[in-house]
Design a protein around this motif. Sequence first.
Motif, PDB file in Angstrom:
ATOM      1  N   THR A 178       1.322  -1.329  -0.220  1.00  0.00           N
ATOM      2  CA  THR A 178       0.319   0.049  -0.351  1.00  0.00           C
ATOM      3  C   THR A 178       0.756   1.266  -0.352  1.00  0.00           C
ATOM      4  O   THR A 178       2.122   1.427  -0.874  1.00  0.00           O
ATOM      5  CB  THR A 178      -0.437   0.032   1.034  1.00  0.00           C
ATOM      6  OG1 THR A 178      -1.509   0.848   1.143  1.00  0.00           O
ATOM      7  CG2 THR A 178      -0.457  -0.148   2.457  1.00  0.00           C
ATOM      8  N   SER A 179       0.509   1.921   0.330  1.00  0.00           N
ATOM      9  CA  SER A 179       1.634   3.747   0.974  1.00  0.00           C
ATOM     10  C   SER A 179       1.271   4.639   1.766  1.00  0.00           C
ATOM     11  O   SER A 179      -0.020   4.826   2.712  1.00  0.00           O
ATOM     12  CB  SER A 179       1.348   4.307  -0.386  1.00  0.00           C
ATOM     13  OG  SER A 179       1.610   5.547  -0.663  1.00  0.00           O
ATOM     14  N   VAL A 180       1.730   5.368   2.387  1.00  0.00           N
ATOM     15  CA  VAL A 180       1.414   6.163   2.993  1.00  0.00           C
ATOM     16  C   VAL A 180       0.872   7.108   2.871  1.00  0.00           C
ATOM     17  O   VAL A 180      -0.469   7.564   3.393  1.00  0.00           O
ATOM     18  CB  VAL A 180       3.023   7.023   3.700  1.00  0.00           C
ATOM     19  CG1 VAL A 180       3.428   7.957   1.962  1.00  0.00           C
ATOM     20  CG2 VAL A 180       2.777   7.907   4.686  1.00  0.00           C
ATOM     21  N   THR A 181       0.728   7.643   1.383  1.00  0.00           N
ATOM     22  CA  THR A 181      -0.860   8.307   1.097  1.00  0.00           C
ATOM     23  C   THR A 181      -2.093   7.239   1.040  1.00  0.00           C
ATOM     24  O   THR A 181      -3.021   8.476   0.995  1.00  0.00           O
ATOM     25  CB  THR A 181      -0.393   7.949  -1.197  1.00  0.00           C
ATOM     26  OG1 THR A 181      -1.029   6.444  -1.205  1.00  0.00           O
ATOM     27  CG2 THR A 181       0.743   8.895  -1.384  1.00  0.00           C
ATOM     28  N   ALA A 182      -2.303   6.282   1.201  1.00  0.00           N
ATOM     29  CA  ALA A 182      -3.918   5.757   2.137  1.00  0.00           C
ATOM     30  C   ALA A 182      -3.504   6.347   3.523  1.00  0.00           C
ATOM     31  O   ALA A 182      -4.808   6.198   3.864  1.00  0.00           O
ATOM     32  CB  ALA A 182      -3.827   3.888   1.986  1.00  0.00           C
ATOM     33  N   ASN A 236       8.810   4.809   6.581  1.00  0.00           N
ATOM     34  CA  ASN A 236       7.697   5.711   5.293  1.00  0.00           C
ATOM     35  C   ASN A 236       9.133   7.109   5.848  1.00  0.00           C
ATOM     36  O   ASN A 236       8.674   8.147   6.110  1.00  0.00           O
ATOM     37  CB  ASN A 236       6.915   6.537   5.348  1.00  0.00           C
ATOM     38  CG  ASN A 236       6.988   6.988   7.612  1.00  0.00           C
ATOM     39  OD1 ASN A 236       7.565   6.794   7.761  1.00  0.00           O
ATOM     40  ND2 ASN A 236       5.442   6.197   7.829  1.00  0.00           N
ATOM     41  N   GLY A 237      10.568   7.249   6.488  1.00  0.00           N
ATOM     42  CA  GLY A 237      11.776   8.078   6.352  1.00  0.00           C
ATOM     43  C   GLY A 237      11.399   9.292   8.058  1.00  0.00           C
ATOM     44  O   GLY A 237      11.222   9.149   8.366  1.00  0.00           O
ATOM     45  N   GLY A 238       9.506   8.332   8.946  1.00  0.00           N
ATOM     46  CA  GLY A 238       9.427   9.314   9.594  1.00  0.00           C
ATOM     47  C   GLY A 238       8.151   9.699   9.887  1.00  0.00           C
ATOM     48  O   GLY A 238       7.876  10.436  11.225  1.00  0.00           O
ATOM     49  N   THR A 239       7.282   9.376   8.848  1.00  0.00           N
ATOM     50  CA  THR A 239       5.775  10.391   9.257  1.00  0.00           C
ATOM     51  C   THR A 239       5.057   9.544   9.760  1.00  0.00           C
ATOM     52  O   THR A 239       5.091   8.696   9.976  1.00  0.00           O
ATOM     53  CB  THR A 239       5.469  10.209   7.239  1.00  0.00           C
ATOM     54  OG1 THR A 239       6.309  10.861   6.326  1.00  0.00           O
ATOM     55  CG2 THR A 239       4.085  11.101   7.309  1.00  0.00           C
ATOM     56  N   LEU A 240       4.658   9.935  10.390  1.00  0.00           N
ATOM     57  CA  LEU A 240       3.742   9.379  11.136  1.00  0.00           C
ATOM     58  C   LEU A 240       1.808   9.114  10.902  1.00  0.00           C
ATOM     59  O   LEU A 240       1.722   9.898  10.299  1.00  0.00           O
ATOM     60  CB  LEU A 240       3.566  10.171  13.049  1.00  0.00           C
ATOM     61  CG  LEU A 240       5.229  10.951  13.952  1.00  0.00           C
ATOM     62  CD1 LEU A 240       4.911  11.603  14.454  1.00  0.00           C
ATOM     63  CD2 LEU A 240       5.395   9.289  13.837  1.00  0.00           C
TER      64      LEU A 240
END
Length: 283
Positions: free
Chosen positions: A174-178, A276-280
């Motif tokens: 999936t993705s952080v964009t979800a 994801n590089g640290g995105t919460l």
Amino acid sequence: MSEETLPKQHQAHQPGKEHEMHPRPDYEPRYQGSGRLAGKVAAITGGDSGIGRATAVLFAREGAKVAFLYKDEEEDAAETERLIRNEGSEAFSMSGDVGDRKVCEQFIEQIIGQFGRLDILVNNAAEQHYQEQLTDISDEQLHRTYQTNIFGMFYITRAALPHMGKGSTIICTTSVTAYKGQDVLMDYATTKGAILAFVRALSGNLASKGIRVNGVAPGPIWTPLIPASFPAEQVASFGKNVPLGRPGQPNEVAPAMLFLACEDSSYMTGQILHPNGGTLVGG
């Protein structure tokens, strides 16, 4: 300090070619294998490049035989096959559109014919298209994005399940964009939200059969899809807005795939990992 994280570049053809990127993504595993997938057979969609290639090579290092589906990137696919074999494993690849039901069914049939089993399915293939306005998303683009990202995932999972049993695993990218959206990838982001729901629904459906279903939600990862999706100026600043301040590499995602594929994650199903590089995300 420079605002650029990468050189400016653009590719006109989806899903993009790894051998034309500069710098090339990092796919090589960072450690020696320990046989965590010994005797297993893994199928990976979009396995010729990016996260798919890094996952294929790592799985091979851990003892799995690896089959992958790719669209039309012949040079990248040949290189990935070579890398799998260099790890001492067996490789099989097939060209075709994951959004075509017959292609998915043929891919699974050929895996069973060649390797006799299927233990791990990685649903990784995807496409995305940059559009600043919802009104600029054509019916053709909308249908194409869903055909690849959602229908293809259903088709190949449906074809694979009769050959999977207790101890098998399914992993979906999936993705952080979800979780946080993406205002210039609106159709893509909604497909990734659907994949999140697919993981949660299918995991419950298959739990009694001993088949685990999990997902990985990468952030900004340097793959061919990036120069094939974004204007060159945006590629140059790709990944700078995450807390770690840079794009991730495919070999920083592949270990999450391995963890979910092997017995290390035996008490996990319906879950998502977040390189994801640290995105919460998720509250």
